[in-house]
Design a protein around this motif. Sequence first.
Motif, PDB file in Angstrom:
ATOM      1  N   SER A 152      41.496  41.541  32.429  1.00  0.00           N
ATOM      2  CA  SER A 152      40.038  41.460  32.372  1.00  0.00           C
ATOM      3  C   SER A 152      39.417  41.862  33.708  1.00  0.00           C
ATOM      4  CB  SER A 152      39.583  40.063  31.971  1.00  0.00           C
ATOM      5  OG  SER A 152      39.850  39.136  32.992  1.00  0.00           O
ATOM      6  N   LYS A 153      40.084  41.536  34.815  1.00  0.00           N
ATOM      7  CA  LYS A 153      39.582  41.959  36.125  1.00  0.00           C
ATOM      8  C   LYS A 153      39.634  43.479  36.263  1.00  0.00           C
ATOM      9  CE  LYS A 153      38.274  38.488  38.562  1.00  0.00           C
ATOM     10  NZ  LYS A 153      36.907  38.425  39.046  1.00  0.00           N
ATOM     11  N   LYS A 154      40.695  44.114  35.752  1.00  0.00           N
ATOM     12  CA  LYS A 154      40.786  45.576  35.796  1.00  0.00           C
ATOM     13  C   LYS A 154      39.656  46.207  34.987  1.00  0.00           C
ATOM     14  CE  LYS A 154      45.766  46.000  36.403  1.00  0.00           C
ATOM     15  NZ  LYS A 154      47.029  46.447  35.783  1.00  0.00           N
ATOM     16  N   ILE A 155      39.393  45.651  33.807  1.00  0.00           N
ATOM     17  CA  ILE A 155      38.315  46.173  32.954  1.00  0.00           C
ATOM     18  C   ILE A 155      36.971  45.986  33.643  1.00  0.00           C
ATOM     19  CG2 ILE A 155      37.078  45.817  30.782  1.00  0.00           C
ATOM     20  CD1 ILE A 155      39.823  45.119  29.542  1.00  0.00           C
ATOM     21  N   ASP A 156      36.771  44.838  34.262  1.00  0.00           N
ATOM     22  CA  ASP A 156      35.514  44.550  34.970  1.00  0.00           C
ATOM     23  C   ASP A 156      35.304  45.537  36.117  1.00  0.00           C
ATOM     24  OD1 ASP A 156      33.165  43.062  35.488  1.00  0.00           O
ATOM     25  OD2 ASP A 156      34.213  41.990  37.107  1.00  0.00           O
ATOM     26  N   ASN A 157      36.381  45.829  36.862  1.00  0.00           N
ATOM     27  CA  ASN A 157      36.267  46.792  37.961  1.00  0.00           C
ATOM     28  C   ASN A 157      35.940  48.194  37.455  1.00  0.00           C
ATOM     29  OD1 ASN A 157      36.739  44.851  39.891  1.00  0.00           O
ATOM     30  ND2 ASN A 157      38.944  45.236  39.959  1.00  0.00           N
ATOM     31  N   LYS A 158      36.494  48.593  36.326  1.00  0.00           N
ATOM     32  CA  LYS A 158      36.204  49.913  35.770  1.00  0.00           C
ATOM     33  C   LYS A 158      34.765  49.999  35.278  1.00  0.00           C
ATOM     34  CE  LYS A 158      40.807  51.420  34.556  1.00  0.00           C
ATOM     35  NZ  LYS A 158      41.690  51.936  33.505  1.00  0.00           N
ATOM     36  N   LEU A 159      34.254  48.913  34.723  1.00  0.00           N
ATOM     37  CA  LEU A 159      32.877  48.917  34.238  1.00  0.00           C
ATOM     38  C   LEU A 159      31.867  48.960  35.387  1.00  0.00           C
ATOM     39  CD1 LEU A 159      33.001  46.385  31.273  1.00  0.00           C
ATOM     40  CD2 LEU A 159      32.752  48.867  31.163  1.00  0.00           C
ATOM     41  N   LYS A 160      32.216  48.379  36.519  1.00  0.00           N
ATOM     42  CA  LYS A 160      31.326  48.379  37.673  1.00  0.00           C
ATOM     43  C   LYS A 160      31.257  49.746  38.342  1.00  0.00           C
ATOM     44  CE  LYS A 160      31.506  43.523  38.816  1.00  0.00           C
ATOM     45  NZ  LYS A 160      31.914  42.498  39.788  1.00  0.00           N
ATOM     46  N   LYS A 161      32.286  50.575  38.159  1.00  0.00           N
ATOM     47  CA  LYS A 161      32.298  51.914  38.782  1.00  0.00           C
ATOM     48  C   LYS A 161      31.510  52.910  38.021  1.00  0.00           C
ATOM     49  CE  LYS A 161      36.654  51.571  41.181  1.00  0.00           C
ATOM     50  NZ  LYS A 161      37.967  52.131  41.358  1.00  0.00           N
TER      51      LYS A 161
END
Length: 66
Positions: free
Chosen positions: A57-66
Amino acid sequence: MNRTFAIVIIIIALGLIAYNVTMVDFENPLKGDSTVALIGIVASLCAIILMLIFMTSKKIDNKLKK
């Protein structure tokens, strides 16, 4: 919580699994201390799964923020 903390939790859970496997009496796995050891193994597996979900979920969150 960051990635390092999640990895530490996973390593601790793996250590608990290894310890609890040594406590299981494979001839009578549902009697006495073997039951407690099996519960400990399942709880440790749940902790590992939760940490893997958290890391994903942290990886997905980081991708969405970029």
